[in-house]
Motif scaffolding. Structure first.
Motif, PDB file in Angstrom:
ATOM      1  N   GLN A  71       0.817  -1.330  -0.092  1.00 19.21           N
ATOM      2  CA  GLN A  71       0.064  -0.116  -0.149  1.00 19.21           C
ATOM      3  C   GLN A  71       1.076   1.185   0.064  1.00 19.21           C
ATOM      4  OE1 GLN A  71      -2.846  -0.343   3.207  1.00 19.21           O
ATOM      5  NE2 GLN A  71      -2.750  -2.695   3.075  1.00 19.21           N
ATOM      6  N   GLY A  72       2.046   1.264  -0.089  1.00 17.33           N
ATOM      7  CA  GLY A  72       3.133   2.200  -0.246  1.00 17.33           C
ATOM      8  C   GLY A  72       3.369   2.745   1.004  1.00 17.33           C
ATOM      9  N   ASP A  73       3.223   2.056   2.277  1.00 12.85           N
ATOM     10  CA  ASP A  73       3.917   2.512   3.487  1.00 12.85           C
ATOM     11  C   ASP A  73       4.899   1.723   3.860  1.00 12.85           C
ATOM     12  OD1 ASP A  73       3.984   2.847   6.032  1.00 12.85           O
ATOM     13  OD2 ASP A  73       2.078   2.128   6.845  1.00 12.85           O
ATOM     14  N   MET A  74       5.946   2.437   3.743  1.00 17.30           N
ATOM     15  CA  MET A  74       7.268   1.676   4.088  1.00 17.30           C
ATOM     16  C   MET A  74       7.801   1.698   5.516  1.00 17.30           C
ATOM     17  SD  MET A  74       9.351   2.376   0.390  1.00 17.30           S
ATOM     18  CE  MET A  74       8.888   2.035  -0.956  1.00 17.30           C
ATOM     19  N   GLY A  75       7.049   2.293   6.509  1.00 15.27           N
ATOM     20  CA  GLY A  75       7.175   2.495   7.755  1.00 15.27           C
ATOM     21  C   GLY A  75       8.106   3.958   7.912  1.00 15.27           C
ATOM     22  N   TYR A  76       8.616   4.023   9.220  1.00 16.68           N
ATOM     23  CA  TYR A  76       9.269   5.229   9.502  1.00 16.68           C
ATOM     24  C   TYR A  76      10.730   5.042   9.807  1.00 16.68           C
ATOM     25  CZ  TYR A  76       4.590   6.798   9.716  1.00 16.68           C
ATOM     26  OH  TYR A  76       3.143   7.230   9.508  1.00 16.68           O
ATOM     27  N   SER A  77      11.592   6.014   9.370  1.00 14.82           N
ATOM     28  CA  SER A  77      13.027   5.934   9.738  1.00 14.82           C
ATOM     29  C   SER A  77      13.169   5.894  11.423  1.00 14.82           C
ATOM     30  CB  SER A  77      13.495   7.183   9.400  1.00 14.82           C
ATOM     31  OG  SER A  77      14.846   7.313   9.804  1.00 14.82           O
TER      32      SER A  77
ATOM     33  N   SER B 242       9.066   6.032   2.605  1.00 15.38           N
ATOM     34  CA  SER B 242       8.813   6.564   1.527  1.00 15.38           C
ATOM     35  C   SER B 242       8.908   8.060   1.080  1.00 15.38           C
ATOM     36  CB  SER B 242       6.995   6.090   1.320  1.00 15.38           C
ATOM     37  OG  SER B 242       6.228   6.859   2.187  1.00 15.38           O
ATOM     38  N   GLU B 243       8.791   8.983   1.811  1.00 17.86           N
ATOM     39  CA  GLU B 243       8.993  10.203   1.383  1.00 17.86           C
ATOM     40  C   GLU B 243      10.422  10.609   1.464  1.00 17.86           C
ATOM     41  OE1 GLU B 243       6.704  13.073   4.122  1.00 17.86           O
ATOM     42  OE2 GLU B 243       8.392  14.664   3.720  1.00 17.86           O
ATOM     43  N   MET B 244      11.228   9.876   2.214  1.00 19.83           N
ATOM     44  CA  MET B 244      12.733   9.852   2.235  1.00 19.83           C
ATOM     45  C   MET B 244      13.023   9.544   0.731  1.00 19.83           C
ATOM     46  SD  MET B 244      13.863   8.668   5.967  1.00 19.83           S
ATOM     47  CE  MET B 244      15.600   9.034   5.717  1.00 19.83           C
ATOM     48  N   ILE B 245      12.600   8.352   0.391  1.00 19.58           N
ATOM     49  CA  ILE B 245      13.269   7.826  -0.900  1.00 19.58           C
ATOM     50  C   ILE B 245      12.436   8.747  -2.058  1.00 19.58           C
ATOM     51  CG2 ILE B 245      12.798   5.730  -2.518  1.00 19.58           C
ATOM     52  CD1 ILE B 245      12.783   4.201   0.062  1.00 19.58           C
ATOM     53  N   MET B 246      11.112   9.049  -2.160  1.00 17.10           N
ATOM     54  CA  MET B 246      10.874   9.826  -2.962  1.00 17.10           C
ATOM     55  C   MET B 246      11.283  11.086  -3.277  1.00 17.10           C
ATOM     56  SD  MET B 246       8.892   8.010  -5.002  1.00 17.10           S
ATOM     57  CE  MET B 246       8.716   6.339  -4.471  1.00 17.10           C
ATOM     58  N   ASN B 247      11.956  11.827  -2.236  1.00 17.70           N
ATOM     59  CA  ASN B 247      12.815  12.957  -2.477  1.00 17.70           C
ATOM     60  C   ASN B 247      14.166  12.851  -2.975  1.00 17.70           C
ATOM     61  OD1 ASN B 247      10.881  14.575  -0.784  1.00 17.70           O
ATOM     62  ND2 ASN B 247      11.921  14.131   1.008  1.00 17.70           N
ATOM     63  N   ARG B 248      14.830  11.417  -2.923  1.00 24.89           N
ATOM     64  CA  ARG B 248      16.153  11.207  -3.465  1.00 24.89           C
ATOM     65  C   ARG B 248      15.799  10.469  -4.737  1.00 24.89           C
ATOM     66  NH1 ARG B 248      20.934  11.179  -0.397  1.00 24.89           N
ATOM     67  NH2 ARG B 248      20.387  12.222   1.561  1.00 24.89           N
TER      68      ARG B 248
ATOM     69  N   PRO C  93      14.504   0.191   8.400  1.00 31.46           N
ATOM     70  CA  PRO C  93      13.272   0.519   7.464  1.00 31.46           C
ATOM     71  C   PRO C  93      13.586   0.915   6.111  1.00 31.46           C
ATOM     72  CG  PRO C  93      12.723   1.195   9.575  1.00 31.46           C
ATOM     73  CD  PRO C  93      14.144   0.961   9.532  1.00 31.46           C
ATOM     74  N   VAL C  94      14.587   2.243   6.283  1.00 34.13           N
ATOM     75  CA  VAL C  94      15.105   2.713   4.954  1.00 34.13           C
ATOM     76  C   VAL C  94      15.847   1.669   4.234  1.00 34.13           C
ATOM     77  CG1 VAL C  94      16.314   4.708   4.063  1.00 34.13           C
ATOM     78  CG2 VAL C  94      15.134   5.011   6.293  1.00 34.13           C
ATOM     79  N   ILE C  95      16.764   0.990   4.652  1.00 32.91           N
ATOM     80  CA  ILE C  95      17.573   0.003   3.989  1.00 32.91           C
ATOM     81  C   ILE C  95      16.731  -0.646   3.124  1.00 32.91           C
ATOM     82  CG2 ILE C  95      19.286  -1.670   4.066  1.00 32.91           C
ATOM     83  CD1 ILE C  95      20.291  -0.440   6.432  1.00 32.91           C
ATOM     84  N   MET C  96      15.466  -1.514   3.911  1.00 34.46           N
ATOM     85  CA  MET C  96      14.543  -2.474   3.135  1.00 34.46           C
ATOM     86  C   MET C  96      13.748  -1.606   2.109  1.00 34.46           C
ATOM     87  SD  MET C  96      13.412  -5.102   6.159  1.00 34.46           S
ATOM     88  CE  MET C  96      12.527  -3.880   7.166  1.00 34.46           C
ATOM     89  N   GLY C  97      13.505  -0.514   2.275  1.00 34.91           N
ATOM     90  CA  GLY C  97      12.742   0.189   1.350  1.00 34.91           C
ATOM     91  C   GLY C  97      13.602   0.613   0.259  1.00 34.91           C
ATOM     92  N   ILE C  98      14.775   0.928   0.267  1.00 37.00           N
ATOM     93  CA  ILE C  98      15.719   1.206  -0.819  1.00 37.00           C
ATOM     94  C   ILE C  98      15.822  -0.010  -1.441  1.00 37.00           C
ATOM     95  CG2 ILE C  98      18.004   2.034  -1.805  1.00 37.00           C
ATOM     96  CD1 ILE C  98      18.070   4.065   0.601  1.00 37.00           C
ATOM     97  N   THR C  99      16.113  -1.201  -0.866  1.00 35.16           N
ATOM     98  CA  THR C  99      16.409  -2.515  -1.624  1.00 35.16           C
ATOM     99  C   THR C  99      15.294  -2.931  -2.363  1.00 35.16           C
ATOM    100  OG1 THR C  99      17.612  -2.872   0.546  1.00 35.16           O
ATOM    101  CG2 THR C  99      17.216  -4.845  -1.189  1.00 35.16           C
TER     102      THR C  99
END
Lengths: 327, 316
Positions: B74-80, B89-95, B283-289
């Motif tokens: 659902q697009g929710d990757m959790g929080y840093s 998701s916001e951190m990734i989308m910014n980058r 969570p960020v690592i998993m999101g990026i992967t």
């Protein structure tokens, strides 16, 4: 009839650091307008290299035409600049090849491959070229020519592809068609069909054919004149009837004896013993001497010239020298 | 064609599930946990248990995976865990756009330089030109990205001052395409080098294969110039295998971007990944992967579609 192609003393060598291979070693061929001349010989005798030399498509680096003349329609093609030669290829002289399965470009449509020649040489518009392509495809027996233009070669069988190749080769009304073993890769029923189309078309457009083949059955069917090649040299030239009636060179005799006859007693099929000599093991005398059943002393020391015979025939054999009796 | 694309997309699903399971398991094997990251070390055990209870951290790992996956879809990757309260998701989308721009530019540079070099090399096989290109390619393959990057920064940025040494644009200046391109050039070039070498080699061998084909002889017998023969009849055939190679090169682009973004202070997801790894921001690592995996799968899908378009013999 006037002479269209007159090849004189053509020499094509493959030069590497180690050795020089004389693939074509002084070939003479003469073709009149509208005539079909067959160039016959075993694999490795230099037939294909002769045809590529006429087109100046010898694989380079390595292969090089080192001497001779290719007089075509009044000028020596070997003296033309590459740019002028390009206007001859595909336009005045065109070529079809042995392998219909791989000779067409797999990623371009049949239509594109035929029309590109017309647009390039005849400066036709897209529409003109398309119409001409349909016409040509119909000439080689495709009834649904219109739809075929959009087809890719992989959808066609070998025989169909070879017909496409013929249509392509005939597209600019060439004066000479070089057919390098056009039926070798096809099965026998299709062979007859392809030869039929070639005969009809060339007759219709008065195109001369240089037919390269090792199949003497094909030769007897379509050729007017025969040039027999052995180890890079012409060993016999003759009109087709006399060659089959009375082959002179022992090599030609051997070739004819190795055809199975349908009629007559079943006997053991004759073969010519041995193989075409490797270029670096060329015999000192006659090149056929090591395999020749009629070899004698003189053959082992020097190579005979082409000796003129009756009715314009020529044969490279000491048996036919002045004073020798014909065999 | 549409059904082919659909089939390929459906085939991608199990691949992505596999990757997600792998990522998730590896993350759980790594030392450190959200509890130790977020709570003060001197906190009492009852608070810790309540915290784990509340966030489902004491659930069995498969249950945690299903919950994580469900949210992910659902697009929710959790929080840093580090920048508390910041959605991944916001951190990734910014980058992500920065990374895509960088990779896009590298791809273009790699294609524009490598394929022509490969063709020239093939046409002049065993000449000085061919040997030079081959030598250059091997140097390119053997030299690490980061080293070329540092060298270029030293030479072109620090000594000569021709290019900025990092960032995506000059700070406190209005937006300007030229300024962006000026900043983009060096990192994109460095990222391109590793794959350029390989791509040149593949183009060379692919064209060598094509040049010997019978249909090339047919094209020559039609009287065309050598350039028409090579570019019209040869190139399209030669490109077919290269498309596949290109799909295979995408992952190495991602791997390369991690290093290159770091060196050139390029704010993309590669740079974010390194930062997150050092900070154990799981969570960020998993999101990026996961995002990288999706992009790689997507890239290969595009390569397959391009393949089917270029080669009429492919039935789809």
């Amino acid at each position: 009839m006037s002479v269209l192609l007159d090849v004189k003393n053509l020499q094509t060598h493959f030069i590497s650091k180690k050795q020089t291979v004389k693939a074509v070693d002084g070939i003479d061929i003469s073709i009149k307008k509208g005539e079909t001349v067959a160039l016959v010989g075993e694999s490795g005798s230099g037939k294909s290299m002769t045809s590529l030399s006429i087109m100046q498509l010898v694989p380079s680096p390595g292969g090089e035409i080192v001497g001779g003349e290719v007089n075509f329609n009044g000028r020596d093609l070997l003296k033309l600049k590459e740019k002028e030669m390009r206007k001859v290829r595909g336009n005045e002289i065109s070529m079809i090849f042995q392998e219909p399965m791989t000779s067409l470009n797999p990623v371009l449509t049949i239509g594109e491959q035929i029309t590109e020649v017309l647009r390039y040489h005849k400066k036709m518009s897209k529409e003109q070229a398309r119409r001409r392509a349909v016409e040509l495809l119909k000439l080689v027996g495709f009834s649904r020519a219109e739809e075929m233009l959009k087809d890719y070669p992989h959808r066609l069988s070998g025989g169909m592809r070879q017909r496409v190749m013929i249509a392509m080769a005939m597209s600019c009304d060439p004066k000479l068609l070089i057919a390098d073993e056009p039926t070798t890769a096809l099965d026998v029923t299709i062979q007859a069909q392809i030869l039929e189309f070639m005969k009809n078309l060339t007759h219709q457009f008065e195109t001369a054919i240089l037919l390269i083949t090792h199949d003497l059955g094909v030769v007897s069917e379509v050729a007017d004149h025969v040039v027999v090649m052995y180890a890079g040299q012409v060993v016999e030239t003759s009109d087709v009837e006399r060659l089959f009636d009375e082959p002179k060179h022992p090599y030609t005799q051997g070739l004819l004896n190795s055809i199975p006859a349908i009629e007559g007693e079943i006997e053991r099929l004759q073969s010519i013993k041995g193989n075409v000599p490797l270029p670096d093991e060329m015999p000192a005398g006659c090149r056929f001497a090591p395999r020749c059943p009629k070899v004698f002393d003189k053959c082992l020391t020097s190579n005979p010239e082409l000796i003129p015979q009756e009715q314009g025939r020529k044969v490279r054999c000491y048996l036919y020298e002045e004073g020798e009796d014909a065999v | 064609m549409l059904s082919y694309i659909l089939r390929r997309i459906i085939m991608a699903v199990p691949i992505l599930i596999g990757i997600s399971i792998l990522t998730f398991s590896v993350m759980h094997l790594a030392p450190g946990s959200p509890t130790s990251m977020l709570l003060a070390p001197d906190i009492g055990p009852e608070v810790r248990i309540a915290f784990e209870e509340r966030y489902g951290l004491n659930d069995p790992i498969p249950v945690q995976y299903v919950k994580w996956m469900g949210a992910m879809i659902q697009g929710d990757m959790g929080y840093s865990l580090v920048r508390v309260g910041m959605p991944v998701s916001e951190m990734i989308m910014n980058r992500l756009p920065n990374t895509l721009i960088l990779m896009g530019a590298s791809t273009i540079i790699a294609i524009v330089i490598s394929i022509p070099l490969g063709i020239i090399s093939a046409r002049r096989q065993y000449t000085v030109t061919d040997y030079s290109v081959t030598f250059g390619s091997f140097v390119g393959i053997a030299t690490p990205n980061f080293w070329i990057g540092l060298l270029l920064i030293m030479w072109l940025s620090v000594n000569l001052g021709w290019f900025p040494s990092g960032g995506t644009h000059t700070l406190n200046e209005p937006f300007s395409i030229l300024d962006r391109l000026h900043h983009l050039f060096l990192p994109a070039l460095v990222l391109a080098t590793a794959d350029m070498a390989g791509l040149t080699r593949y183009s060379r061998s692919s064209m060598l294969e094509v040049i010997r084909q019978d249909y090339m002889r047919t094209a020559r017998a039609k009287g065309f110039t050598e350039n028409t023969v090579i570019y019209k009849h040869g190139l399209r055939n030669g490109l077919i295998p290269i498309i596949t190679i290109f799909g295979l090169m995408l992952p190495s682009f991602f791997a390369g971007s991690v290093v290159v973004e770091r060196i050139f202070a390029w704010p993309g997801i590669g740079d974010l990944l390194i930062t997150s790894v050092f900070q154990r921001d799981y969570p960020v690592i998993m999101g990026i992967t996961m995002i990288s995996a999706v992009l790689v799968v997507l890239g290969n899908l595009l390569a397959d579609i391009a393949y089917a378009i270029f080669d009429p013999r492919i039935e789809y």
